[in-house]
Design a protein around this motif. Sequence first.
Motif, mmCIF file in Angstrom:
data_model
loop_
_atom_site.group_PDB
_atom_site.id
_atom_site.type_symbol
_atom_site.label_atom_id
_atom_site.label_comp_id
_atom_site.label_asym_id
_atom_site.label_seq_id
_atom_site.Cartn_x
_atom_site.Cartn_y
_atom_site.Cartn_z
ATOM 1 N N ALA A 1 9.748 23.940 6.330
ATOM 2 C CA ALA A 1 9.899 25.312 6.820
ATOM 3 C C ALA A 1 9.560 25.419 8.308
ATOM 4 C CB ALA A 1 9.008 26.251 6.004
ATOM 5 N N GLU A 2 8.575 24.647 8.754
ATOM 6 C CA GLU A 2 8.201 24.694 10.162
ATOM 7 C C GLU A 2 9.238 24.015 11.046
ATOM 8 O OE1 GLU A 2 4.519 23.174 13.044
ATOM 9 O OE2 GLU A 2 4.394 22.995 10.852
ATOM 10 N N ASN A 3 9.725 22.849 10.620
ATOM 11 C CA ASN A 3 10.673 22.097 11.452
ATOM 12 C C ASN A 3 12.085 22.675 11.423
ATOM 13 O OD1 ASN A 3 9.028 19.973 12.563
ATOM 14 N ND2 ASN A 3 8.875 19.144 10.496
ATOM 15 N N ARG A 4 12.383 23.536 10.469
ATOM 16 C CA ARG A 4 13.714 24.163 10.450
ATOM 17 C C ARG A 4 13.963 24.994 11.694
ATOM 18 N NH1 ARG A 4 15.010 27.524 5.192
ATOM 19 N NH2 ARG A 4 16.830 27.967 6.497
ATOM 20 N N ARG A 5 12.893 25.483 12.316
ATOM 21 C CA ARG A 5 13.031 26.325 13.509
ATOM 22 C C ARG A 5 12.972 25.510 14.801
ATOM 23 N NH1 ARG A 5 9.357 29.213 10.179
ATOM 24 N NH2 ARG A 5 7.606 28.405 11.413
ATOM 25 N N ALA A 6 12.873 24.176 14.672
ATOM 26 C CA ALA A 6 12.769 23.336 15.868
ATOM 27 C C ALA A 6 14.098 23.284 16.627
ATOM 28 C CB ALA A 6 12.331 21.929 15.474
ATOM 29 N N ASP A 7 14.012 22.983 17.912
ATOM 30 C CA ASP A 7 15.210 22.960 18.760
ATOM 31 C C ASP A 7 16.182 21.865 18.344
ATOM 32 O OD1 ASP A 7 14.243 25.083 20.208
ATOM 33 O OD2 ASP A 7 13.320 23.832 21.769
ATOM 34 N N TYR A 8 15.671 20.710 17.952
ATOM 35 C CA TYR A 8 16.577 19.604 17.612
ATOM 36 C C TYR A 8 17.392 19.919 16.356
ATOM 37 C CZ TYR A 8 12.978 18.196 14.225
ATOM 38 O OH TYR A 8 12.074 18.161 13.194
ATOM 39 N N VAL A 9 16.850 20.720 15.455
ATOM 40 C CA VAL A 9 17.621 21.114 14.268
ATOM 41 C C VAL A 9 18.703 22.106 14.663
ATOM 42 C CG1 VAL A 9 17.486 22.242 12.013
ATOM 43 C CG2 VAL A 9 15.689 20.660 12.723
ATOM 44 N N ARG A 10 18.373 23.060 15.517
ATOM 45 C CA ARG A 10 19.381 24.022 15.982
ATOM 46 C C ARG A 10 20.501 23.316 16.747
ATOM 47 N NH1 ARG A 10 14.955 28.238 18.473
ATOM 48 N NH2 ARG A 10 14.167 29.069 16.477
ATOM 49 N N THR A 11 20.124 22.306 17.531
ATOM 50 C CA THR A 11 21.137 21.560 18.280
ATOM 51 C C THR A 11 22.059 20.803 17.328
ATOM 52 O OG1 THR A 11 19.608 21.283 20.128
ATOM 53 C CG2 THR A 11 21.493 19.813 20.050
ATOM 54 N N ALA A 12 21.492 20.175 16.297
ATOM 55 C CA ALA A 12 22.305 19.438 15.334
ATOM 56 C C ALA A 12 23.260 20.368 14.593
ATOM 57 C CB ALA A 12 21.395 18.711 14.340
ATOM 58 N N VAL A 13 22.790 21.559 14.255
ATOM 59 C CA VAL A 13 23.663 22.527 13.576
ATOM 60 C C VAL A 13 24.750 23.011 14.527
ATOM 61 C CG1 VAL A 13 23.751 24.801 12.487
ATOM 62 C CG2 VAL A 13 21.856 23.242 11.969
ATOM 63 N N ALA A 14 24.387 23.262 15.788
ATOM 64 C CA ALA A 14 25.366 23.736 16.770
ATOM 65 C C ALA A 14 26.434 22.688 17.054
ATOM 66 C CB ALA A 14 24.646 24.118 18.070
ATOM 67 N N LYS A 15 26.079 21.414 16.928
ATOM 68 C CA LYS A 15 27.069 20.349 17.143
ATOM 69 C C LYS A 15 28.034 20.229 15.985
ATOM 70 C CE LYS A 15 25.471 16.433 18.604
ATOM 71 N NZ LYS A 15 24.590 15.239 18.735
ATOM 72 N N GLY A 16 27.799 20.955 14.905
ATOM 73 C CA GLY A 16 28.694 20.924 13.755
ATOM 74 C C GLY A 16 28.460 19.766 12.806
ATOM 75 N N LEU A 17 27.261 19.164 12.842
ATOM 76 C CA LEU A 17 26.973 18.059 11.928
ATOM 77 C C LEU A 17 26.901 18.565 10.490
ATOM 78 C CD1 LEU A 17 24.191 16.145 13.923
ATOM 79 C CD2 LEU A 17 26.635 15.616 13.773
ATOM 80 N N PRO A 18 27.281 17.734 9.527
ATOM 81 C CA PRO A 18 27.201 18.150 8.117
ATOM 82 C C PRO A 18 25.753 18.499 7.732
ATOM 83 C CG PRO A 18 28.506 16.139 8.335
ATOM 84 C CD PRO A 18 27.873 16.387 9.676
ATOM 85 N N ARG A 19 25.634 19.453 6.818
ATOM 86 C CA ARG A 19 24.317 19.921 6.412
ATOM 87 C C ARG A 19 23.472 18.774 5.849
ATOM 88 N NH1 ARG A 19 21.843 24.710 4.835
ATOM 89 N NH2 ARG A 19 20.325 24.524 3.124
ATOM 90 N N ARG A 20 24.107 17.881 5.087
ATOM 91 C CA ARG A 20 23.360 16.774 4.501
ATOM 92 C C ARG A 20 22.771 15.881 5.588
ATOM 93 N NH1 ARG A 20 26.307 13.294 -0.041
ATOM 94 N NH2 ARG A 20 26.157 15.357 -1.001
ATOM 95 N N ARG A 21 23.535 15.656 6.657
ATOM 96 C CA ARG A 21 23.032 14.805 7.730
ATOM 97 C C ARG A 21 21.938 15.509 8.527
ATOM 98 N NH1 ARG A 21 26.640 11.774 12.439
ATOM 99 N NH2 ARG A 21 24.905 10.567 13.324
ATOM 100 N N VAL A 22 22.089 16.801 8.726
ATOM 101 C CA VAL A 22 21.058 17.551 9.447
ATOM 102 C C VAL A 22 19.731 17.497 8.695
ATOM 103 C CG1 VAL A 22 20.358 19.837 10.235
ATOM 104 C CG2 VAL A 22 22.720 19.081 10.562
ATOM 105 N N VAL A 23 19.807 17.686 7.385
ATOM 106 C CA VAL A 23 18.587 17.702 6.580
ATOM 107 C C VAL A 23 18.027 16.293 6.425
ATOM 108 C CG1 VAL A 23 17.616 18.233 4.303
ATOM 109 C CG2 VAL A 23 19.277 19.791 5.359
ATOM 110 N N GLY A 24 18.879 15.333 6.062
ATOM 111 C CA GLY A 24 18.398 13.993 5.765
ATOM 112 C C GLY A 24 18.001 13.193 6.987
ATOM 113 N N ARG A 25 18.772 13.263 8.051
ATOM 114 C CA ARG A 25 18.526 12.402 9.207
ATOM 115 C C ARG A 25 17.589 13.043 10.231
ATOM 116 N NH1 ARG A 25 20.748 7.889 11.342
ATOM 117 N NH2 ARG A 25 20.741 7.653 13.609
ATOM 118 N N HIS A 26 17.712 14.337 10.426
ATOM 119 C CA HIS A 26 16.934 14.999 11.473
ATOM 120 C C HIS A 26 15.721 15.745 10.920
ATOM 121 C CE1 HIS A 26 20.001 14.200 14.577
ATOM 122 N NE2 HIS A 26 20.889 14.429 13.616
#
Length: 309
Positions: A200-225
């Motif tokens: 819950a804390e890291n979901r608001r981090a900048d690197y997660v927002r950047t990964a989502v903005a780049k259009g990465l698949p949700r599974r990769r955003v959650v699993g890798r980042h």
Amino acid sequence: MGRYVARRLLQMIPVFIGTTLLIFLVMYALPGDPVRALWGDKPPDPSQIEKIRHDLGLDQPILKQYWDYLIGLFQGDFGTQIASGRPVADILTDAFPVTIRLTLIAFTLTIVIGIPLGVLAGMRLGKITDNVILILTLLLISVPVFVMGFLAQAFLGFELGWIEPTVQDSLAFDQLMLPGIVLGALSLAYVTRLTRTSIAENRRADYVRTAVAKGLPRRRVVGRHLLRNSLIPVVTFLGYDLGSLMAGAIVTEGIFNVKGVGGAIYEAILRREGTTIVGLVTVMVLIYLLANLIVDLLYAVLDPRIRYA
């Protein structure tokens, strides 16, 4: 990395010496004489008592006894049990494989179920799934291990007859499943809640927002980042918990009649077998230290920003 590992290994030496010395001093301060207890209610022969104490080195100062123990330890000699004359190394050989099996079941349960539940709760923060998981984990934390063990034994063993109430073969994995689940229930709850908070804390981090903005698949955003960075506090807890599970197995082993470290420590305390207790604690201390070293090395794997010079 090699210099860091060498430094950590050197730091383990005073921790190891301090822990085992503390146990030695505690056993020395306890009332009673384990040699005199060999006679039970019968009047002992003072000459025989002195001879046994001399043969075992118990007539030496406590620091001299500890030094002799360390010397023997580096030669693979953990001492001799007073009551039976059996080498403590043989007791360790019989007891630790049982407790390690029990601990592996509990530890695997904690990782396989606790982390996914924590991720699920963290990704659905504030929703019904998250609330249900929080209630269930709070229930597991609130119920003591011995109460949970007796309830599982009475309900599943005596009432439903699904399992044997007590373990008949301490080396059989199938018979150790229920004790392992009871042992790992508390750790599972803590890991679930810790993973949830970290996710819950890291979901608001900048690197997660950047990964989502780049259009990465949700599974990769959650699993890798998201998951890799969120697991750092969880891995820290798991390293500490590995040793705690082995120590906490004492209660669980007593409930389900598992012949492991718990039973050996309990009998040694009753007989004031200081050598046996120190031998068992020594192995546990080594497991703790090794687990903490592995955890520190895993930090660099989970977070590339962490490097050991």
